[in-house]
Each structure stands twice: as structure tokens, then as C-alpha cells.
Design a protein around this motif. Sequence first.
Motif, PDB file in Angstrom:
ATOM      1  N   PHE A 152      34.644  51.887  50.093  1.00 36.69           N
ATOM      2  CA  PHE A 152      35.412  52.443  48.981  1.00 36.69           C
ATOM      3  C   PHE A 152      36.536  51.471  48.614  1.00 36.69           C
ATOM      4  CE2 PHE A 152      33.619  56.010  51.276  1.00 36.69           C
ATOM      5  CZ  PHE A 152      33.136  56.844  50.271  1.00 36.69           C
ATOM      6  N   ASN A 153      36.579  51.080  47.353  1.00 36.76           N
ATOM      7  CA  ASN A 153      37.662  50.203  46.909  1.00 36.76           C
ATOM      8  C   ASN A 153      38.453  50.880  45.795  1.00 36.76           C
ATOM      9  OD1 ASN A 153      39.184  47.722  46.721  1.00 36.76           O
ATOM     10  ND2 ASN A 153      38.169  47.417  44.748  1.00 36.76           N
ATOM     11  N   HIS A 154      39.719  51.172  46.092  1.00 35.75           N
ATOM     12  CA  HIS A 154      40.629  51.745  45.092  1.00 35.75           C
ATOM     13  C   HIS A 154      41.420  50.599  44.455  1.00 35.75           C
ATOM     14  CE1 HIS A 154      40.127  55.937  46.522  1.00 35.75           C
ATOM     15  NE2 HIS A 154      39.979  55.364  47.708  1.00 35.75           N
ATOM     16  N   LYS A 155      41.227  50.426  43.156  1.00 36.55           N
ATOM     17  CA  LYS A 155      41.964  49.386  42.437  1.00 36.55           C
ATOM     18  C   LYS A 155      43.012  49.974  41.496  1.00 36.55           C
ATOM     19  CE  LYS A 155      41.389  45.393  39.382  1.00 36.55           C
ATOM     20  NZ  LYS A 155      40.443  44.535  38.643  1.00 36.55           N
ATOM     21  N   GLU A 156      42.653  51.079  40.830  1.00 37.22           N
ATOM     22  CA  GLU A 156      43.555  51.706  39.872  1.00 37.22           C
ATOM     23  C   GLU A 156      43.926  53.116  40.329  1.00 37.22           C
ATOM     24  OE1 GLU A 156      41.551  51.591  36.154  1.00 37.22           O
ATOM     25  OE2 GLU A 156      41.599  49.405  35.998  1.00 37.22           O
ATOM     26  N   TYR A 157      45.097  53.574  39.877  1.00 40.04           N
ATOM     27  CA  TYR A 157      45.624  54.862  40.327  1.00 40.04           C
ATOM     28  C   TYR A 157      46.231  55.636  39.157  1.00 40.04           C
ATOM     29  CZ  TYR A 157      45.222  52.513  44.833  1.00 40.04           C
ATOM     30  OH  TYR A 157      44.732  51.830  45.920  1.00 40.04           O
TER      31      TYR A 157
END
Length: 369
Positions: A152-157
Amino acid sequence: MSSGNEEKLYDINKWMEGFKLSKLLNLDEKESYTINRCKVMIFNHNKFKIQGLDERKGSILDRDDLKKKFNNLNYDVQTHKEKPGDELTKEKLFQTIGEGEIAKNTDEAPSHANPLSNLDAEWEENFQISKQQPLDKDTETYPTENFKVLIFNHKEYSKDLLLVQRNGSENDINDLGKQFNELKYDVQTYTDKPDRLTKDKLFSIIKEVLKNQEKFDALILIIMTHGDIQELAAYDQTYKIKDLLDLFKDEMIDKPKLIILNACRIPKTDISTEIFPELKVENCMVVYAAYPGQPGNRSTKGSRLVRSLRIALRQLVQLREKRLVLDIFTDIMRHVSTKSIPGNRQMPMVAFNLEKNFFIGIDNDDIVQ
């Protein structure tokens, strides 16, 4: 805090039956600490003033036998015990450790700080996974023919979280997916596009995979995001690391699990808060990107921990071999810490309760002899 039930007395000879240290062969090529002198400090707390804590009957036998065994190894041993009027208080324990030779001989400690003029350009230089040494044929190993990998890659929030984009992280997930596919693992990668990686979505995917755990022998879970000592960030909210690990309680009990949490560990509050949750997941290893209080550094080419893992996986693919997971992350921790620059120290850390040897890579029958 409680003393728990008093253990029944047992026969020490029966206790030792069936216990055997794994045999190591040809260790000369592995990078190891040089230890010419070893200081051993043994503190045995037998009686307590704290209400509800019983006397630790039999603990003197542990202390005396440990001292004997360490003396047989020619180590410098100090034992500390309670005496009438001279109890082992917290202040005395801390003072004794602080005045010990280990604290004084800091000139012999290995140095990891190594300033670099161009961290990105030199990141892959001088990284080489250790050669896998043959293991004793009786060494217990997890069956790992079928791997499941979740990344899982979180780049934007969400704007409500006030978190910046993790630029460069797309390089990590793209290369990780490629390397694990080269190892013929069953890989699922998730980013925040086209659908946002909310906390509910993240947890739902993990739970769904665990429902089908009979289809794989081992699980690798990698989460790359923002975080602190106790929490990680999804797109819409933060969540406790403890809540994530609780998903694995009573799941895959006899199967190995590798969980990599690539996030900063700079605390929102006093660093005296819980450093990491107690690991209550059986046969599991959790890798944190940094020690408490440190950042999980990242550039436009990716994050330090994951870039080192990418190199290690690439080498396993090229060598067509497998390595012990603990050995791989020992190499990675050394690489990340050695490449740290003054004032921006990063040292990954590991918590584990693995019962057997855990390999990743490509099967090679020559590893076990």
C-alpha cells in the motif's frame, strides 16, 4: 502490573530436553561486530515493595547459573543482588548501568554517521546482501512455496489531515511490485488512484486476504505513508499501529508474516509514550523505518528503507537465491544507518517473534546441507 500466578517448580534437565541451537557453518564471510571484550551485567530482583508483587522464588538459581555460564565464556561478569538495607531500586540500577565500562568505552563503539555530498547518487553504492551460509540440515524452516504480498502506497491525503504529498513514493511501489513479481510471488499493489486509500478500504483489503489464507504459506505486508510513534495515516484519517496489528491476531498462527511500516516516527507528544505496541501476533516480524524520534527519510527517488529493500530484492533476483529475512534486514539497517548524514539520523528497527528460519527469495536446494 501484577506478579501473575507463581510458576510450578520444574526439573531444569527436563526443561532443556529437545532444545538445540541452530548450527552455523562458514560464518567467516559475514560482516560481524568485532568483540574482543564483553561486559555482562545481571540484575536479579527477588523481593519488591510494590504491593501485589510476590517474591520471585528460584530467581537466584537463574542469576548464579547465568554468571557461571558467562564466566565460562571468559566474559567480564557483574551480578547485582538485593541485600538487607541495600535494595535494587530504580535509581541504583540506572546509576550502576551509567557507571559501567560499556558507557565509558564509547571510543570503541562503531560509527555510523557518514556525511555524503549526494545521497541519491551514492545510495546504491557498496550495498551487497550477505552471502547465505549453509544451514544445518536439522534447522527448522517455514514452508514458503507460496507468498502473498500486499503493498500500500499513500501519496496524497485529505486536506483535513494537513499532510504533504509523498513525492517519490511512486518509485518505491513500482519497483517493489516489479521485484516481487520477479520472485514469482503473488503481488497486489494499491495506490490512492483511482480510488482513495481510506482506512476502511485498507483494513477491508487485509481482512479479505486473510479469509483466503489457506492459499499461501507466508504474507508480506508493506505500508508506505506518513506516521508517528503510535499512528499511521490513511487518506482520510490516522489509525493506531496497534489496531493494524490486531487484524492478525489469531490469523495465520503457524505461518510467517513480515510487516514493513515505512513511515516517520517523530512523536506528536512526549517520546516517553509507548514506543511500539507489544507484538501479540504469532510468527511475525515487524520492521519500522526508523527508531522512535527519527524521520523516515524520502527523496524524489524513493525512501531510504524501501530503496535499500529494492536493492536487496534485485540482488536476490539476479543471484536466483534466497536469504534469511533477519539477515536481509540486518544488511538493510546497516546500509540505511551508514548512509545517514549528520543531523538526519535514521536507523530502522525490528520486532519479531519468529519460531523458525524465515527465507525470502528463490528456492535453492544448495542452501540446506
